[in-house]
Design a protein around this motif. Structure first.
Motif, PDB file in Angstrom:
ATOM      1  N   GLU A  97      31.976 -56.167 110.361  1.00  0.00           N
ATOM      2  CA  GLU A  97      32.215 -54.909 111.096  1.00  0.00           C
ATOM      3  C   GLU A  97      33.643 -54.374 111.017  1.00  0.00           C
ATOM      4  O   GLU A  97      34.062 -53.564 111.838  1.00  0.00           O
ATOM      5  N   TYR A  98      34.386 -54.821 110.005  1.00  0.00           N
ATOM      6  CA  TYR A  98      35.645 -54.155 109.669  1.00  0.00           C
ATOM      7  C   TYR A  98      35.296 -52.947 108.791  1.00  0.00           C
ATOM      8  O   TYR A  98      34.154 -52.809 108.332  1.00  0.00           O
ATOM      9  N   GLU A  99      36.296 -52.112 108.548  1.00  0.00           N
ATOM     10  CA  GLU A  99      36.080 -50.951 107.671  1.00  0.00           C
ATOM     11  C   GLU A  99      37.028 -51.038 106.471  1.00  0.00           C
ATOM     12  O   GLU A  99      38.105 -50.433 106.470  1.00  0.00           O
ATOM     13  N   PRO A 100      36.637 -51.824 105.458  1.00  0.00           N
ATOM     14  CA  PRO A 100      37.512 -51.965 104.299  1.00  0.00           C
ATOM     15  C   PRO A 100      37.452 -50.744 103.381  1.00  0.00           C
ATOM     16  O   PRO A 100      36.421 -50.086 103.263  1.00  0.00           O
ATOM     17  N   THR A 101      38.590 -50.455 102.773  1.00  0.00           N
ATOM     18  CA  THR A 101      38.682 -49.501 101.665  1.00  0.00           C
ATOM     19  C   THR A 101      39.305 -50.278 100.514  1.00  0.00           C
ATOM     20  O   THR A 101      40.227 -51.063 100.721  1.00  0.00           O
ATOM     21  N   ILE A 102      38.787 -50.079  99.310  1.00  0.00           N
ATOM     22  CA  ILE A 102      39.270 -50.843  98.151  1.00  0.00           C
ATOM     23  C   ILE A 102      40.094 -49.939  97.237  1.00  0.00           C
ATOM     24  O   ILE A 102      39.689 -48.807  96.940  1.00  0.00           O
ATOM     25  N   TYR A 103      41.245 -50.449  96.814  1.00  0.00           N
ATOM     26  CA  TYR A 103      41.981 -49.795  95.734  1.00  0.00           C
ATOM     27  C   TYR A 103      41.957 -50.741  94.543  1.00  0.00           C
ATOM     28  O   TYR A 103      42.467 -51.865  94.614  1.00  0.00           O
ATOM     29  N   HIS A 104      41.325 -50.267  93.473  1.00  0.00           N
ATOM     30  CA  HIS A 104      41.045 -51.132  92.323  1.00  0.00           C
ATOM     31  C   HIS A 104      41.386 -50.353  91.048  1.00  0.00           C
ATOM     32  O   HIS A 104      40.503 -49.810  90.388  1.00  0.00           O
ATOM     33  N   PRO A 105      42.700 -50.257  90.735  1.00  0.00           N
ATOM     34  CA  PRO A 105      43.126 -49.305  89.703  1.00  0.00           C
ATOM     35  C   PRO A 105      42.640 -49.605  88.289  1.00  0.00           C
ATOM     36  O   PRO A 105      42.390 -48.696  87.522  1.00  0.00           O
ATOM     37  N   LYS A 106      42.517 -50.899  87.934  1.00  0.00           N
ATOM     38  CA  LYS A 106      42.066 -51.221  86.567  1.00  0.00           C
ATOM     39  C   LYS A 106      40.896 -52.174  86.653  1.00  0.00           C
ATOM     40  O   LYS A 106      41.051 -53.352  86.937  1.00  0.00           O
ATOM     41  N   ARG A 107      39.731 -51.637  86.429  1.00  0.00           N
ATOM     42  CA  ARG A 107      38.525 -52.458  86.572  1.00  0.00           C
ATOM     43  C   ARG A 107      38.324 -53.342  85.346  1.00  0.00           C
ATOM     44  O   ARG A 107      38.515 -52.920  84.222  1.00  0.00           O
ATOM     45  N   PRO A 109      36.343 -55.447  82.482  1.00  0.00           N
ATOM     46  CA  PRO A 109      35.077 -55.296  81.754  1.00  0.00           C
ATOM     47  C   PRO A 109      34.149 -56.497  81.982  1.00  0.00           C
ATOM     48  O   PRO A 109      32.986 -56.483  81.583  1.00  0.00           O
ATOM     49  N   HIS A 110      34.661 -57.551  82.625  1.00  0.00           N
ATOM     50  CA  HIS A 110      33.887 -58.767  82.845  1.00  0.00           C
ATOM     51  C   HIS A 110      32.651 -58.446  83.698  1.00  0.00           C
ATOM     52  O   HIS A 110      32.744 -57.779  84.722  1.00  0.00           O
ATOM     53  N   SER A 111      31.477 -58.930  83.264  1.00  0.00           N
ATOM     54  CA  SER A 111      30.224 -58.569  83.950  1.00  0.00           C
ATOM     55  C   SER A 111      30.218 -59.034  85.408  1.00  0.00           C
ATOM     56  O   SER A 111      29.698 -58.344  86.286  1.00  0.00           O
ATOM     57  N   LEU A 112      30.798 -60.203  85.672  1.00  0.00           N
ATOM     58  CA  LEU A 112      30.859 -60.716  87.046  1.00  0.00           C
ATOM     59  C   LEU A 112      31.632 -59.759  87.948  1.00  0.00           C
ATOM     60  O   LEU A 112      31.211 -59.445  89.056  1.00  0.00           O
ATOM     61  N   HIS A 113      32.774 -59.324  87.431  1.00  0.00           N
ATOM     62  CA  HIS A 113      33.646 -58.411  88.172  1.00  0.00           C
ATOM     63  C   HIS A 113      32.883 -57.117  88.459  1.00  0.00           C
ATOM     64  O   HIS A 113      32.949 -56.573  89.557  1.00  0.00           O
ATOM     65  N   GLN A 114      32.129 -56.652  87.464  1.00  0.00           N
ATOM     66  CA  GLN A 114      31.350 -55.424  87.634  1.00  0.00           C
ATOM     67  C   GLN A 114      30.254 -55.607  88.684  1.00  0.00           C
ATOM     68  O   GLN A 114      29.995 -54.714  89.486  1.00  0.00           O
ATOM     69  N   ASP A 115      29.650 -56.801  88.688  1.00  0.00           N
ATOM     70  CA  ASP A 115      28.609 -57.092  89.693  1.00  0.00           C
ATOM     71  C   ASP A 115      29.183 -57.011  91.100  1.00  0.00           C
ATOM     72  O   ASP A 115      28.586 -56.413  92.000  1.00  0.00           O
ATOM     73  N   PHE A 116      30.355 -57.626  91.298  1.00  0.00           N
ATOM     74  CA  PHE A 116      30.986 -57.608  92.624  1.00  0.00           C
ATOM     75  C   PHE A 116      31.357 -56.177  93.029  1.00  0.00           C
ATOM     76  O   PHE A 116      31.277 -55.818  94.206  1.00  0.00           O
ATOM     77  N   THR A 117      31.759 -55.382  92.049  1.00  0.00           N
ATOM     78  CA  THR A 117      32.105 -53.978  92.318  1.00  0.00           C
ATOM     79  C   THR A 117      30.871 -53.206  92.787  1.00  0.00           C
ATOM     80  O   THR A 117      30.916 -52.467  93.781  1.00  0.00           O
ATOM     81  N   VAL A 118      29.758 -53.398  92.079  1.00  0.00           N
ATOM     82  CA  VAL A 118      28.506 -52.716  92.448  1.00  0.00           C
ATOM     83  C   VAL A 118      28.068 -53.125  93.860  1.00  0.00           C
ATOM     84  O   VAL A 118      27.643 -52.293  94.657  1.00  0.00           O
ATOM     85  N   GLN A 119      28.205 -54.422  94.178  1.00  0.00           N
ATOM     86  CA  GLN A 119      27.823 -54.900  95.516  1.00  0.00           C
ATOM     87  C   GLN A 119      28.607 -54.155  96.597  1.00  0.00           C
ATOM     88  O   GLN A 119      28.052 -53.790  97.639  1.00  0.00           O
ATOM     89  N   CYS A 120      29.901 -53.923  96.340  1.00  0.00           N
ATOM     90  CA  CYS A 120      30.735 -53.188  97.314  1.00  0.00           C
ATOM     91  C   CYS A 120      30.301 -51.729  97.403  1.00  0.00           C
ATOM     92  O   CYS A 120      30.217 -51.159  98.500  1.00  0.00           O
ATOM     93  N   GLU A 121      30.013 -51.139  96.247  1.00  0.00           N
ATOM     94  CA  GLU A 121      29.578 -49.729  96.240  1.00  0.00           C
ATOM     95  C   GLU A 121      28.269 -49.569  97.010  1.00  0.00           C
ATOM     96  O   GLU A 121      28.090 -48.612  97.762  1.00  0.00           O
ATOM     97  N   LYS A 122      27.373 -50.542  96.844  1.00  0.00           N
ATOM     98  CA  LYS A 122      26.075 -50.493  97.534  1.00  0.00           C
ATOM     99  C   LYS A 122      26.228 -50.700  99.042  1.00  0.00           C
ATOM    100  O   LYS A 122      25.323 -50.388  99.815  1.00  0.00           O
ATOM    101  N   MET A 123      27.355 -51.268  99.454  1.00  0.00           N
ATOM    102  CA  MET A 123      27.636 -51.438 100.884  1.00  0.00           C
ATOM    103  C   MET A 123      28.375 -50.216 101.442  1.00  0.00           C
ATOM    104  O   MET A 123      28.858 -50.234 102.570  1.00  0.00           O
ATOM    105  N   ASP A 124      28.484 -49.164 100.592  1.00  0.00           N
ATOM    106  CA  ASP A 124      29.176 -47.929 100.990  1.00  0.00           C
ATOM    107  C   ASP A 124      30.641 -48.167 101.349  1.00  0.00           C
ATOM    108  O   ASP A 124      31.193 -47.514 102.239  1.00  0.00           O
ATOM    109  N   ILE A 125      31.268 -49.114 100.672  1.00  0.00           N
ATOM    110  CA  ILE A 125      32.705 -49.328 100.873  1.00  0.00           C
ATOM    111  C   ILE A 125      33.436 -48.314  99.986  1.00  0.00           C
ATOM    112  O   ILE A 125      33.202 -48.268  98.779  1.00  0.00           O
TER     113      ILE A 125
END
Length: 249
Positions: A97-107, A109-125
């Motif tokens: 129940e915190y309200e995180p905002t992510i700053y992620h300037p250089k994403r 290409p690693h698939s794992l990293h992309q998976d974690f990014t999608v999980q955050c996007e799906k949580m509306d972060i």
């Protein structure tokens, strides 16, 4: 008889060995063994660490202690493993129940990293498209910053943009900073001379040598480590309280 008593008295202090602080090479070797010999998956380790980081934040900065009306947190993620840990941390903070905002300037290409990014996007972060250089905007918008930018594997002698610029900004912020594993800009093996000054450090697995000079609130998340590895590297980890996965040192 006297001699015997004397020697046992001398030996007594050795029963509590000091906690071991790892060099860069040792930290890397332990991680390699976890993945290669103990069959820990990279995703599994990042999930364990990210969850522990979120727990540490909730202990250091409970929701009811935050000064701003909204429980806002800025999570700055780098392109390597520490950045992935930051993404997982942000997702768990959202669940807490915190309200995180992510700053992620250089994403990455690693698939794992992309998976974690999608999980955050799906949580509306929300993800920031840029970091304000006007430090007051950051101070006004967030309760704290989580530094998941540069990890033990990064070369602090040659920090590339945009991270060099972000570090300049972070040195000026007035709100607390909590760093993941190694404060960004610090050498793994030495005290941070010119880096940021976090209020909280969350060491993963075992603390790194640079943490010996850290004077803030220090958490350790390493309860998952197999006993054989603890013994092999003489880690002398503390006893974790109850069923907690982290401990304040």
């Amino acid at each position: 008889m006297d001699k015997m008593n004397h020697s046992s008295a001398e030996a007594e202090p050795e029963t509590i060995e000091p906690l071991r602080y790892l060099s860069k090479g040792e930290a890397s070797a332990i991680e390699t063994e976890l993945v290669r010999d103990y069959r820990f998956g990279q995703q599994q380790l990042i999930e364990i660490w990210g969850h522990a980081c979120a727990l540490a934040i909730s202990k250091a900065y409970p929701l009811n202690s935050l000064v701003k009306k909204q429980p806002t947190v800025l999570v700055i993620c780098g392109p390597e493993q520490n950045g992935s840990i930051g993404l997982v941390c942000a997702r768990h903070l959202r669940m807490f129940e915190y309200e995180p905002t992510i700053y992620h300037p250089k994403r990455s290409p690693h698939s794992l990293h992309q998976d974690f990014t999608v999980q955050c996007e799906k949580m509306d972060i929300p993800f920031l498209s840029y970091l304000p250089t006007e430090v007051q905007l950051i101070n006004d918008a967030y309760n704290l910053v989580i530094d998941a930018m540069l990890g033990p594997e990064d070369d602090v002698v040659d920090i590339k943009e945009p991270y060099a610029g972000i570090l300049v900004t972070l040195k000026q912020v007035k709100i607390p900073i909590a760093s993941v594993d190694v404060p960004s800009g610090w050498d793994v093996e030495e005290a941070g001379q010119d880096g940021i000054s976090p209020e909280v450090l969350i060491s993963l697995t075992a603390p790194k040598k640079c943490a010996m000079s850290f004077s803030g609130k220090h958490f350790l998340a390493g309860r998952f480590l197999p006993y054989d590895i603890q013994k092999k590297y003489d880690l002398n980890l503390p006893d974790y309280p109850g069923t907690d996965s982290l401990i304040e040192l």
